[in-house]
Design a protein around this motif. Structure first.
Motif, PDB file in Angstrom:
ATOM      1  N   SER A   1      38.224  43.370  47.041  1.00 39.95           N
ATOM      2  CA  SER A   1      37.185  42.513  46.464  1.00 39.95           C
ATOM      3  C   SER A   1      35.991  43.336  45.998  1.00 39.95           C
ATOM      4  O   SER A   1      35.395  43.059  44.952  1.00 39.95           O
ATOM      5  CB  SER A   1      36.740  41.460  47.484  1.00 39.95           C
ATOM      6  N   LEU A   2      35.654  44.360  46.794  1.00 43.05           N
ATOM      7  CA  LEU A   2      34.523  45.219  46.436  1.00 43.05           C
ATOM      8  C   LEU A   2      34.762  45.915  45.104  1.00 43.05           C
ATOM      9  O   LEU A   2      33.885  45.955  44.229  1.00 43.05           O
ATOM     10  CB  LEU A   2      34.300  46.263  47.543  1.00 43.05           C
ATOM     11  N   GLY A   3      35.991  46.443  44.933  1.00 37.53           N
ATOM     12  CA  GLY A   3      36.312  47.191  43.718  1.00 37.53           C
ATOM     13  C   GLY A   3      36.657  46.305  42.537  1.00 37.53           C
ATOM     14  O   GLY A   3      36.173  46.521  41.421  1.00 37.53           O
ATOM     15  N   LEU A   4      37.486  45.271  42.773  1.00 33.75           N
ATOM     16  CA  LEU A   4      37.976  44.446  41.669  1.00 33.75           C
ATOM     17  C   LEU A   4      36.841  43.678  40.989  1.00 33.75           C
ATOM     18  O   LEU A   4      36.772  43.605  39.755  1.00 33.75           O
ATOM     19  CB  LEU A   4      39.039  43.472  42.188  1.00 33.75           C
ATOM     20  N   CYS A   5      35.948  43.106  41.786  1.00 27.86           N
ATOM     21  CA  CYS A   5      34.837  42.351  41.197  1.00 27.86           C
ATOM     22  C   CYS A   5      33.872  43.277  40.459  1.00 27.86           C
ATOM     23  O   CYS A   5      33.276  42.879  39.446  1.00 27.86           O
ATOM     24  CB  CYS A   5      34.096  41.561  42.281  1.00 27.86           C
ATOM     25  N   SER A   6      33.740  44.525  40.927  1.00 31.73           N
ATOM     26  CA  SER A   6      32.922  45.493  40.209  1.00 31.73           C
ATOM     27  C   SER A   6      33.565  45.878  38.883  1.00 31.73           C
ATOM     28  O   SER A   6      32.872  46.103  37.884  1.00 31.73           O
ATOM     29  CB  SER A   6      32.703  46.746  41.067  1.00 31.73           C
ATOM     30  N   VAL A   7      34.899  45.958  38.873  1.00 29.17           N
ATOM     31  CA  VAL A   7      35.617  46.239  37.626  1.00 29.17           C
ATOM     32  C   VAL A   7      35.392  45.115  36.622  1.00 29.17           C
ATOM     33  O   VAL A   7      35.127  45.356  35.441  1.00 29.17           O
ATOM     34  CB  VAL A   7      37.121  46.422  37.898  1.00 29.17           C
ATOM     35  N   VAL A   8      35.493  43.875  37.096  1.00 28.54           N
ATOM     36  CA  VAL A   8      35.260  42.727  36.214  1.00 28.54           C
ATOM     37  C   VAL A   8      33.851  42.779  35.639  1.00 28.54           C
ATOM     38  O   VAL A   8      33.630  42.480  34.452  1.00 28.54           O
ATOM     39  CB  VAL A   8      35.474  41.396  36.980  1.00 28.54           C
ATOM     40  N   ALA A   9      32.886  43.169  36.474  1.00 29.32           N
ATOM     41  CA  ALA A   9      31.485  43.247  36.028  1.00 29.32           C
ATOM     42  C   ALA A   9      31.168  44.555  35.312  1.00 29.32           C
ATOM     43  O   ALA A   9      30.030  44.751  34.859  1.00 29.32           O
ATOM     44  CB  ALA A   9      30.557  43.082  37.225  1.00 29.32           C
ATOM     45  N   LYS A  10      32.180  45.455  35.218  1.00 29.45           N
ATOM     46  CA  LYS A  10      31.995  46.772  34.605  1.00 29.45           C
ATOM     47  C   LYS A  10      30.842  47.529  35.272  1.00 29.45           C
ATOM     48  O   LYS A  10      30.063  48.232  34.616  1.00 29.45           O
ATOM     49  CB  LYS A  10      31.759  46.646  33.101  1.00 29.45           C
ATOM     50  N   VAL A  11      30.745  47.334  36.580  1.00 28.89           N
ATOM     51  CA  VAL A  11      29.736  47.985  37.425  1.00 28.89           C
ATOM     52  C   VAL A  11      28.318  47.753  36.880  1.00 28.89           C
ATOM     53  O   VAL A  11      27.448  48.623  36.969  1.00 28.89           O
ATOM     54  CB  VAL A  11      30.027  49.492  37.593  1.00 28.89           C
ATOM     55  N   GLN A  12      28.108  46.568  36.324  1.00 30.30           N
ATOM     56  CA  GLN A  12      26.800  46.204  35.801  1.00 30.30           C
ATOM     57  C   GLN A  12      26.187  45.103  36.664  1.00 30.30           C
ATOM     58  O   GLN A  12      26.868  44.165  37.060  1.00 30.30           O
ATOM     59  CB  GLN A  12      26.914  45.699  34.352  1.00 30.30           C
TER      60      GLN A  12
END
Length: 329
Positions: free
Chosen positions: A139-150
């Motif tokens: 969840s930590l990584g996948l949601c950051s990917v969706v947000a493009k770490v923004q």
């Protein structure tokens, strides 16, 4: 008094109700202590601050109570909460969803991660600690990917879409978050005490093998418990988005510990089979008063973690003592 009466009395004094009384007494003592030694602790602003810090932790703790009663644990709910809020932010800012639909995406994201945990634990039989630890990283990584770490921002008060903050968090001086917490507490209490899901939640935590031998499909009910937990993590994400305007990727790790602490302080046994939502809510306010009170005394934030850790250790110690006494009786 007969031997049976003495046994019942001992059981009640060492039972979960007694731990709830101790938690409530601790809450009163803490509030009185900070009222005397804290700076401006007895004020409306401080009370509203205590409420505000209780909202999203309260939702996380309600879902966590169901999980712990089954004898499980969820180490991913904190990152799921923030990750779901990130996905909702992307839906609003990038995909240009209406704010209501974006908030629905937050809920849906929480439910999907809860379903993932449920399938791993209920169907694939992975230990809850390992499964949810893995889901924490996913969840930590996948949601950051969706947000493009923004960092994702939600509309502020004063804008048309910012009205959702009034509805969910605060309308003038009215703490709307507290009202929603009460509403969903009632829903959760009904599910835990008046439905088949609640009965099987307690039964699985008390003796999973016996429940399985009685013909109950344990895997099915475990999946539903974790889905419900994911739903409450999603609700926490909605309130989190209403509380904070900016949601930062790669955060949320550790928030689940406050939820676990609240449940344990309120008398929910980590061994499973014992727990109460009333006790959990008391535990949530114990943590919130402790956090707010320490700030009023101008102590470093690190002391919050130290003292909350001490409180949790004492609560677990009481749980261990209670379990031993119940086994002897």
């Amino acid at each position: 008094m007969s031997d049976t009466g003495i046994t019942k009395l001992k059981s009640s004094l060492s039972g979960p109700a007694m731990q709830q009384v101790i938690a409530l007494a601790a809450l009163v003592v803490l509030y009185a202590f900070f009222a005397i030694f804290g700076n401006h602790f007895l004020s409306t602003d401080t009370f509203l601050s205590i409420l505000s810090s209780s909202y999203y932790i309260g939702f996380l703790a309600i879902g966590m109570t169901f999980v712990i009663i089954t004898g499980g644990i969820d180490l991913s709910s904190g990152t799921v909460m923030v990750g779901a809020a990130l996905v909702g932010g992307v839906a609003y800012n990038v995909w240009h969803f209406p704010i209501a639909l974006a908030l629905l995406m937050v809920l849906l994201t929480g439910v999907l991660f809860g379903l993932g945990n449920g399938l791993l634990i209920g169907v694939l039989k992975l230990p809850p600690f390992i499964a949810t630890l893995g889901m924490q990283f996913v969840s930590l990584g996948l949601c950051s990917v969706v947000a493009k770490v923004q960092t994702q921002t939600y509309p502020s008060l004063g804008t048309p879409d910012g009205m959702f903050k009034n509805v969910l968090y605060k309308w003038g001086s009215m703490p709307m978050g507290a009202i929603w917490l009460v509403v969903f507490f009632i829903v959760a209490w009904f599910l835990l005490t008046r439905t088949k899901l609640g009965r099987y939640t307690y039964a699985i935590g008390s003796n999973e093998e016996a429940v399985t031998l009685s013909g109950v499909k344990v895997s099915y009910w475990k999946v539903w418990v974790y889905v419900l937990n994911g739903f409450f993590a999603g609700l926490a994400g909605v309130i989190y988005a209403a509380t904070f305007s900016s949601i930062t990727p790669q955060t949320g790790n550790g928030q689940e510990m406050y939820a676990i602490a609240a449940a344990v302080i309120g008398g929910t046994s980590l061994a499973g089979g014992i727990g109460s939502l009333w006790g959990t809510v008391i535990g949530v306010f114990v943590i919130s008063v402790l956090k707010t009170g320490l700030l009023s005394m101008e102590l470093p934030v690190q002391w919050q973690q130290v003292l909350i850790g001490v409180v949790v250790i004492l609560a677990v110690l009481l749980d261990v003592i209670r379990t031993r006494r119940l086994k002897r009786s």
